[in-house]
Design a protein around this motif. Structure first.
Motif, mmCIF file in Angstrom:
data_model
loop_
_atom_site.group_PDB
_atom_site.id
_atom_site.type_symbol
_atom_site.label_atom_id
_atom_site.label_comp_id
_atom_site.label_asym_id
_atom_site.label_seq_id
_atom_site.Cartn_x
_atom_site.Cartn_y
_atom_site.Cartn_z
ATOM 1 N N UNK A 224 0.847 -1.200 0.000
ATOM 2 C CA UNK A 224 0.000 0.000 0.000
ATOM 3 C C UNK A 224 0.880 1.246 0.000
ATOM 4 N N UNK A 225 0.646 2.141 -0.951
ATOM 5 C CA UNK A 225 1.479 3.344 -1.081
ATOM 6 C C UNK A 225 0.917 4.537 -0.315
ATOM 7 N N UNK A 226 -0.207 4.351 0.379
ATOM 8 C CA UNK A 226 -0.782 5.441 1.157
ATOM 9 C C UNK A 226 0.031 5.693 2.426
ATOM 10 N N UNK A 227 -0.278 6.784 3.101
ATOM 11 C CA UNK A 227 0.356 7.091 4.378
ATOM 12 C C UNK A 227 -0.176 6.115 5.419
ATOM 13 N N UNK A 228 0.673 5.183 5.852
ATOM 14 C CA UNK A 228 0.219 4.076 6.689
ATOM 15 C C UNK A 228 0.204 4.456 8.169
ATOM 16 N N UNK A 229 -0.789 5.219 8.558
ATOM 17 C CA UNK A 229 -0.981 5.525 9.966
ATOM 18 C C UNK A 229 -1.695 4.356 10.640
ATOM 19 N N UNK A 230 -1.632 4.319 11.960
ATOM 20 C CA UNK A 230 -2.312 3.262 12.701
ATOM 21 C C UNK A 230 -3.816 3.326 12.466
ATOM 22 N N UNK A 231 -4.346 4.527 12.395
ATOM 23 C CA UNK A 231 -5.781 4.670 12.168
ATOM 24 C C UNK A 231 -6.168 4.177 10.773
ATOM 25 N N UNK A 232 -5.330 4.477 9.786
ATOM 26 C CA UNK A 232 -5.602 4.006 8.419
ATOM 27 C C UNK A 232 -5.616 2.484 8.382
#
Length: 272
Positions: free
Chosen positions: A177-185
């Protein structure tokens, strides 16, 4: 059916370090496609340059640059070179070595593409040892190989005892996954509470979530770091680091040298 003995692979050997039942070697692959064959010992292949396909009776596995493929000694297979130039780094160990070190041979059953970033980082260190020989190579290489086997043993144990289904999905997100991998995401994508993720990750991934993500970035960075056509800034961006200083700091934490020093050490002896 051809059996390739210890330290032998299709192609041209560029370097080799052998001791105590362990062989680390580098080969330039020359044949468009090899004959069906199997190996006397189990081994790993890290693709340093080009694109390869590893095929067996069940499946074909695409192995682009940066791929890490494991082949069991019982696995009949063949290789295909999908690019004009291709080279690889091999780690091979005799089966007696496994017995001597008390490593269960079941840990290394089957053939598979290794995605685990922790193992990739260990291979990055191993390759550096091969490229820069010194009196401490033997103990350094053996320690790294034992760490690789320990990590594979943990993976095997998790497969045996069972893991929650969402752990596989988590790995997919962390790897691709190339998105910003925050814990919430991650929580939203997995439909798993953030607290549950934070508690489960150390057990099933043997590291904190942040450490696993940093090692995944290093996994992406290593093959491009070996290619002088990419600047360090470009490598940092491709691998997902915030900037070159972030890349520099994380790389030095794991490799005890800067990305620039690592590249110079490797390229001094050539990639192929």
């Amino acid at each position: 059916m051809k059996i390739l003995t210890k330290g032998n692979y299709y192609g041209t050997q560029r370097s080799e370090l052998s001791f105590n039942g362990i062989v680390v070697s580098k080969y330039h692959y020359t044949e468009p496609q090899t004959a069906w064959h199997y190996h006397e010992n189990p081994y790993f292949m890290y693709v340093l340059q080009g694109n390869m396909i590893d095929g067996n009776a069940r499946t074909k596995t695409l192995c682009p640059i940066g791929s890490l493929m494991y082949n069991n000694w019982q696995e009949v297979h063949y290789g295909v070179k999908e690019s004009k130039e291709a080279s690889g780094f091999h780690l091979e160990f005799e089966r007696d070595w496994l017995k001597q070190k008390g490593i269960d041979h079941h840990v290394l059953e089957g053939s598979q593409l290794i995605e685990d970033p922790q193992i990739h980082v260990l291979f990055g260190k191993l390759y550096s040892e091969l490229m820069f020989p010194d009196p401490d190579n033997e103990i350094s290489v053996e320690l790294l190989v034992l760490q690789i086997c320990d990590r594979l043993s943990h993976r095997k144990e998790m497969e045996t005892t069972g893991t929650p289904g969402w752990i596989s999905s988590l790995k997919e997100l962390l790897h691709y996954d190339s998105n910003d991998l925050t814990l919430q995401y991650l929580s939203d994508q997995l439909q798993v509470h953030p607290v549950h993720i934070s508690r489960a990750v150390p057990k099933y991934l043997s590291s904190s979530l942040g450490e696993y993500m940093r090692q995944q970035r290093l996994k992406k960075a290593i093959p491009f770091l070996l290619d002088p056509n990419f600047s360090l800034t470009e490598v940092a961006y491709i691998a997902g680091f915030y900037d070159q200083s972030h890349f520099h700091r994380v790389f030095k934490e794991y490799f005890r040298m800067t990305p620039s020093m690592y590249r110079k050490r490797i390229l001094k002896n050539g990639i192929c």
